[in-house]
Scaffold this motif. Sequence first.
Motif, mmCIF file in Angstrom:
data_model
loop_
_atom_site.group_PDB
_atom_site.id
_atom_site.type_symbol
_atom_site.label_atom_id
_atom_site.label_comp_id
_atom_site.label_asym_id
_atom_site.label_seq_id
_atom_site.Cartn_x
_atom_site.Cartn_y
_atom_site.Cartn_z
ATOM 1 N N ILE A 144 0.851 -1.199 0.000
ATOM 2 C CA ILE A 144 0.000 0.000 0.000
ATOM 3 C C ILE A 144 0.885 1.247 0.000
ATOM 4 O O ILE A 144 1.803 1.385 0.814
ATOM 5 C CB ILE A 144 -0.919 0.016 1.245
ATOM 6 C CG1 ILE A 144 -1.953 -1.116 1.171
ATOM 7 C CG2 ILE A 144 -1.643 1.362 1.360
ATOM 8 C CD1 ILE A 144 -2.772 -1.280 2.442
ATOM 9 N N GLY A 145 0.618 2.135 -0.952
ATOM 10 C CA GLY A 145 1.345 3.400 -1.013
ATOM 11 C C GLY A 145 2.750 3.307 -1.562
ATOM 12 O O GLY A 145 3.490 4.292 -1.540
ATOM 13 N N ARG A 146 3.122 2.130 -2.089
ATOM 14 C CA ARG A 146 4.500 1.963 -2.573
ATOM 15 C C ARG A 146 4.672 2.325 -4.044
ATOM 16 O O ARG A 146 5.782 2.290 -4.569
ATOM 17 C CB ARG A 146 4.961 0.510 -2.376
ATOM 18 C CG ARG A 146 4.738 -0.043 -0.982
ATOM 19 C CD ARG A 146 5.561 0.664 0.062
ATOM 20 N NE ARG A 146 5.305 0.130 1.392
ATOM 21 C CZ ARG A 146 5.761 0.645 2.519
ATOM 22 N NH1 ARG A 146 6.514 1.719 2.477
ATOM 23 N NH2 ARG A 146 5.475 0.105 3.689
ATOM 24 N N GLY A 147 3.547 2.620 -4.718
ATOM 25 C CA GLY A 147 3.635 3.062 -6.105
ATOM 26 C C GLY A 147 3.867 1.972 -7.130
ATOM 27 O O GLY A 147 4.128 2.268 -8.296
ATOM 28 N N ASP A 148 3.745 0.707 -6.723
ATOM 29 C CA ASP A 148 4.021 -0.408 -7.635
ATOM 30 C C ASP A 148 2.760 -1.255 -7.811
ATOM 31 O O ASP A 148 2.508 -2.185 -7.045
ATOM 32 C CB ASP A 148 5.164 -1.263 -7.091
ATOM 33 C CG ASP A 148 5.734 -2.228 -8.126
ATOM 34 O OD1 ASP A 148 4.997 -2.590 -9.066
ATOM 35 O OD2 ASP A 148 6.905 -2.639 -7.982
ATOM 36 N N GLU A 149 1.967 -0.917 -8.825
ATOM 37 C CA GLU A 149 0.693 -1.607 -9.062
ATOM 38 C C GLU A 149 0.892 -3.087 -9.368
ATOM 39 O O GLU A 149 0.172 -3.943 -8.855
ATOM 40 C CB GLU A 149 -0.059 -0.936 -10.221
ATOM 41 C CG GLU A 149 -0.445 0.506 -9.957
ATOM 42 C CD GLU A 149 -1.187 1.126 -11.123
ATOM 43 O OE1 GLU A 149 -1.676 0.370 -11.996
ATOM 44 O OE2 GLU A 149 -1.287 2.366 -11.167
ATOM 45 N N LYS A 150 1.863 -3.380 -10.221
ATOM 46 C CA LYS A 150 2.086 -4.767 -10.640
ATOM 47 C C LYS A 150 2.496 -5.649 -9.470
ATOM 48 O O LYS A 150 2.033 -6.785 -9.331
ATOM 49 C CB LYS A 150 3.133 -4.826 -11.751
ATOM 50 C CG LYS A 150 2.655 -4.269 -13.081
ATOM 51 C CD LYS A 150 3.704 -4.445 -14.173
ATOM 52 C CE LYS A 150 3.192 -3.939 -15.513
ATOM 53 N NZ LYS A 150 4.229 -4.098 -16.583
#
Length: 321
Positions: free
Chosen positions: A31-37
């Motif tokens: 969560i909130g790490r910017g990595d959707e994949k």
Amino acid sequence: MTPPKDFNDRMLSLGLARVSEAAAHASARLIGRGDEKAADQAAVNAMREQLNMLDIKGVVVIGEGERDEAPMLYIGEEVGSGEGPEVDIALDPLEGTTLTAKDMPNALTVIAMAPRGTLLHAPDVYMEKLAIGPGYAKDVVSLEMSPAERVRALAKARGVKDSDITVCILERPRHEDLIAEVRSTGAAIRLITDGDVAGVIHCAEAELTGIDMYMGSGGAPEGVLAASALKCMGGQMWGKLLFRNDDEKGRAAKAGITDLDRIYSRDELVTADVIFAATGVTNGSIVAGVKREPGFLQTETILMRSKTGSVRRMIYRNPIK
């Protein structure tokens, strides 16, 4: 349609909740790490592992994509122990990958299960959707109506002014005309950035969410998941597949769909009893997101059965290993 005797939805429902909970736990780390994949892959891995622990002969009919597009939980993949009832499974391991990556509200892990052959094998195309909550006469609104006509019809059925209606719509450029027409009636609009399964569910709890109706186009697979939830909670829904090119029409043919103009009702999208589970990843209006406590992760899951109309909310505190 009478479900097979060995589809024990009461017993299977708790297992389904464990599946959605495991996916939420796995994706919570991102969560909130910017990595959707990465967030999506973590949810997929966890969901598949838990599904394979269930005593079912499951087939994924709504999944991560075709076999050549997704290494796991692809459409047609067999899951479960191979023992037990034959079931269809519709899932979205992380509905709201962008929401998770940006730590925005209403990211969910979602899964539905029904007897084999009873969930529409919706191709990965757009679907025009319309949904309202329970308590209305049949077909009080329809896809054949214009958006303004739907607002007026629902307001009349509720005995309120058009301006007292709130419509949930996915915020997309393709919906600009739809949004303008709805607003021309005086109705309010709740715009959402992602997650139209949650958007449809909101209609079933209008007294809590303030949303009376869902309109707009989104993914057809998500339409089947939304219909599964609405079948458990009550309410009406319609969907019509939308095709932009011959390739998409070919996908429909591959899924066994021949009538490209058909409007599906809720009970045609899901033709038998279904069980549905969704676990919050980020905080939302349906369920709370994953909470980190010293030594624990806490999740909230909504677990529903259409056979009984039961809606159960469960808090799960799991020690962090």
